[in-house]
Design a protein around this motif. Structure first.
Motif: not given
Length: 159
Positions: A47-59, A8-16
C-alpha cells in the motif's frame, strides 16, 4: 448516498487494510491454493509503495461522516505483445465496497473515477481480471460495456 471519491494517502492505511483483507478473504475462500492467508505486513508495504508510484492510484469512497465505504486501485502500464504496437492501458487491480453499501452506486463511482484517471494518462483501454468464481463482479463490469477479450483455462497437474 453520494460518497466523496478521493485519492488515498498514507494516513488511510489503517482504514483500507480491513477492506483489503475482506477482499483477499473472498479470494482465499475460493482459491486457497492461489491466495494464502492475508499478510498484513505485506499489504502495508505494498500500500505504501503504491502511494509513491506515479503510475498507480488508490481511490477511496468516503461518506460525509468520513467512513471508508470502498476502494479501487489501478495502475497505468504499457501493454506490449510481439508484433503489435505498444499501447498504454489502465489496469484495474482491485475494487471493493463494503457489503452494507453495495448497490448504491459506490462501486460505479470508484470505477468511473479510475477510468477517468486512465483517460487523463492517455490509456487506450481498461483491463482487469475477474476470477471465474466471482460472477457478481463480472456482471458489474459488463454493465460498463467491458467484454471478455480472452479466457485463461487451468488444469491442476498435481492430482
Amino acid at each position: 448516498m453520494k460518497p466523496v471519491i478521493r485519492s488515498a494517502s498514507s494516513e488511510d492505511l489503517n482504514a483500507v487494510q480491513p477492506l483489503a483483507e475482506a477482499l483477499h478473504h473472498l479470494h482465499h475462500q475460493q482459491r486457497p491454493d492461489l491466495f494464502p492467508e492475508f499478510d498484513a505486513g505485506s499489504f502495508r508495504h505494498q500500500f505504501l509503495a503504491a502511494l509513491c508510484r506515479t503510475d498507480t492510484q488508490i481511490f477511496l469512497a468516503v461518506s460525509e461522516e468520513e467512513q471508508l465505504l470502498g476502494y479501487c486501485s489501478a495502475c497505468s502500464r504499457l501493454r506490449t505483445y510481439p508484433g503489435l504496437p505498444a499501447s498504454r492501458i489502465l489496469s484495474v487491480e482491485e475494487l471493493f465496497v463494503l457489503p452494507d453499501f453495495r448497490r448504491e452506486g459506490i462501486g460505479s463511482a470508484l470505477f468511473c473515477r479510475a477510468l477517468d484517471w486512465g483517460r487523463q494518462l492517455g490509456a487506450r483501454s481498461a483491463e482487469l481480471t475477474v476470477w471465474g468464481f466471482n460472477r457478481e463482479a463480472e456482471n458489474f463490469y459488463h454493465r460498463f460495456g467491458m467484454a471478455v477479450r480472452s479466457s485463461m483455462l487451468e488444469l491442476p497437474l498435481d492430482l
